[in-house]
Structures are given as C-alpha cells and as structure tokens.
Scaffold this motif. Structure first.
Motif, PDB file in Angstrom:
ATOM      1  N   HIS A  82       0.735  -1.232  -0.026  1.00 13.86           N
ATOM      2  CA  HIS A  82      -0.138   0.158  -0.045  1.00 13.86           C
ATOM      3  C   HIS A  82       0.896   1.211   0.212  1.00 13.86           C
ATOM      4  O   HIS A  82       0.668   2.275  -0.947  1.00 13.86           O
ATOM      5  CB  HIS A  82      -0.940   0.083   1.362  1.00 13.86           C
ATOM      6  N   GLU A  86       1.474   4.204  -2.946  1.00 14.27           N
ATOM      7  CA  GLU A  86       1.019   5.422  -2.881  1.00 14.27           C
ATOM      8  C   GLU A  86       2.545   6.356  -3.342  1.00 14.27           C
ATOM      9  O   GLU A  86       2.183   7.257  -3.893  1.00 14.27           O
ATOM     10  CB  GLU A  86       0.797   5.623  -1.232  1.00 14.27           C
ATOM     11  N   HIS A 101      -4.394   7.499  -1.595  1.00 13.32           N
ATOM     12  CA  HIS A 101      -5.031   6.418  -0.789  1.00 13.32           C
ATOM     13  C   HIS A 101      -5.920   5.378  -1.438  1.00 13.32           C
ATOM     14  O   HIS A 101      -5.909   4.127  -1.159  1.00 13.32           O
ATOM     15  CB  HIS A 101      -5.373   7.013   0.574  1.00 13.32           C
ATOM     16  N   HIS A 131       2.461  10.132   3.496  1.00 10.57           N
ATOM     17  CA  HIS A 131       1.852  10.860   4.623  1.00 10.57           C
ATOM     18  C   HIS A 131       2.525  10.526   5.779  1.00 10.57           C
ATOM     19  O   HIS A 131       2.226  10.923   6.889  1.00 10.57           O
ATOM     20  CB  HIS A 131       0.382   9.971   4.827  1.00 10.57           C
ATOM     21  N   GLN A 167      -6.289   9.926   6.300  1.00 12.99           N
ATOM     22  CA  GLN A 167      -6.163   9.800   4.837  1.00 12.99           C
ATOM     23  C   GLN A 167      -7.276  10.483   4.225  1.00 12.99           C
ATOM     24  O   GLN A 167      -7.366  10.301   2.988  1.00 12.99           O
ATOM     25  CB  GLN A 167      -6.265   8.173   4.822  1.00 12.99           C
TER      26      GLN A 167
HETATM   27 ZN   LIG Z   1      -2.929   4.842   2.226  1.00 17.90          ZN
END
Ligand SMILES: [Zn+2]
Length: 242
Positions: A82, A86, A101, A131, A167
């Motif tokens: 993940h 991103e 996201h 992030h 997110q």
């Molecule tokens: Zn994410």
C-alpha cells in the motif's frame, strides 16, 4: 484459506487496531474491527474465526482478537505494498498525496512481489510514504517510533511534521494548503484548553489555529536541522514529493 483481498483487509484492520491499543491492552475489540471494515459485528466474528482457524489470528470470544506472528507478517506486507504504491503514484505518476490512498486500497491486493521490489528499488528504498507512514521492510516488519502530536509536544520549540494520521482527502488538502505536510517546520505557539484548539506557526512564519482533533492527527519530532544551520536547507527525504 487464500489471502483474498477480504482476508488482507481484515489483517490490516486488526494490525492497525493493535498499534492503537493502550499499554496493557492485548486484544482489539470486535466492535473496532467491524467498524473499521464497515461490516455487521456478526460478519466480522465469522471472518475472524476463519482467520483463527488458519493460524493468522487468536480470537477470544467476548474479548477480541489479535494477530499471530504469521498474521502480522502478512498484514505488514499488505501495508508495504500500500505505502510503496502511494509513494510511486505521487513521485512517479505525479498524483496528489490527497488522492492516492483510495487507489492504493485497490492496488495493494493485486501488485506482485516482483513489481513491488522494482518500485522499492526505483524509489531508492524509501522508509516513509507520502503521509509519513513507515514502510514495512520486505519481511513485513516496521520499526515503531513513539511520536508526539501537536497536542502533546513541547511548546515554543522548533519541530518538524513527521506524519499525518488521517487519509481523508479533504483533511490532507487542508494540511497541504497550510504548509503542514511531513518534512515541513512547525512550532506550537499556544494551546487554548478552554477553546480546545492549538495555535501553530508554520513555514513562512504563518500562524493558524487548528482544533484539537486536527492537532491530534499531526505527528511531530524535534527539528534537529533548526539547531544546525548547515543542514537547514537539506531536503528531508520524507518530505520529497510527499
Ligand atoms: Zn494510504
């Protein structure tokens, strides 16, 4: 049982639930799991029992659930996919950090190990996603760090935003518009307990007041570069393209 996307989403939800447990707590409540996955409690219980039968979780009726080492490893690998996806979407595809996201929620279940290894290599083995969330290593483990939030950090001290723990695209755009993305400098000027808000000074000496809930989602660390003028201008790798 095959690691379908449903199984992976359960593993991820329990894993993230475990990371928010208070010291002394061992199990993630079934209510929390059901809420994170937006399913009925009965559905969550059926699934968690299946995870327990596969050796991926320990389930204690009426108490909650916790991943086994095997479950944690799989969950860590989902998070690794993940977060690398991103970062790839932001740095290579030029997408906004506020919109990646949802794309990664889909792609995390389908990208191959080979592709993830190539992305990791191409991005220079990054340690954090756009992030500021840590990217697990190829074994699925994360080095945990205890970070202050803007609610708990010292005031009148140079800090740097390290991680944004939300997110939601609207929240992320708000953070971006106020120069509070990971890597950017920040300082708490005051906490107004009565009004439940925090006044912060960001880049370019801009001051804004944010609510306590928003402040609790901004994780910070001491800004060491501020003590050392020579490194003051060095780009923070976490901030690059974030
Ligand atoms: Zn994410």
């Amino acid at each position: 049982m095959l690691p379908s996307s449903t199984v992976e989403n359960y593993l991820k939800a329990i894993y993230q639930g475990q990371s928010t447990l208070d010291p002394g707590e061992r199990l993630v409540s079934m209510g929390q799991v059901a809420a994170a996955l937006r399913v009925a409690p009965g559905t969550a219980t059926t699934m968690v029992k299946a995870l327990a039968e596969s050796g991926l979780a320990e389930y204690e009726p009426y108490s909650g659930v916790r991943l086994t080492a095997a479950g944690e490893k799989l969950a860590g690998l989902v998070l690794r996919r993940h977060r690398l996806v991103e970062l790839f979407l932001v740095q290579v595809m030029g997408m906004s950090w506020a919109e990646v996201h949802d794309e990664a929620e889909q792609l995390e279940h389908v990208v191959s190990e080979r592709l993830i290894e190539r992305i990791d290599q191409m991005l220079g083995r990054p340690t954090h996603d756009p992030h500021g969330d840590p990217i697990p290593n190829p074994e699925g483990t994360i080095t945990r760090r205890d970070l202050d939030t803007l609610l708990t950090c010292p005031i009148h001290e140079p800090l740097r935003v390290t991680r944004v723990a939300d997110q939601d695209p609207m929240f992320l755009r708000f953070i971006e518009n106020n120069d509070l993305k990971p890597g950017q400098p920040v300082e708490v000027e005051a906490r107004e307990t009565a009004a439940d808000c925090v006044r912060v000074r960001g880049r370019n000496q801009r001051t804004i007041t944010i609510g306590a809930r928003a402040a609790s989602k901004l994780l910070v660390e001491p800004d060491r570069a501020a003590d050392d003028p020579a490194t003051c201008l060095a780009p923070d790798p976490r901030g690059a393209g974030a």
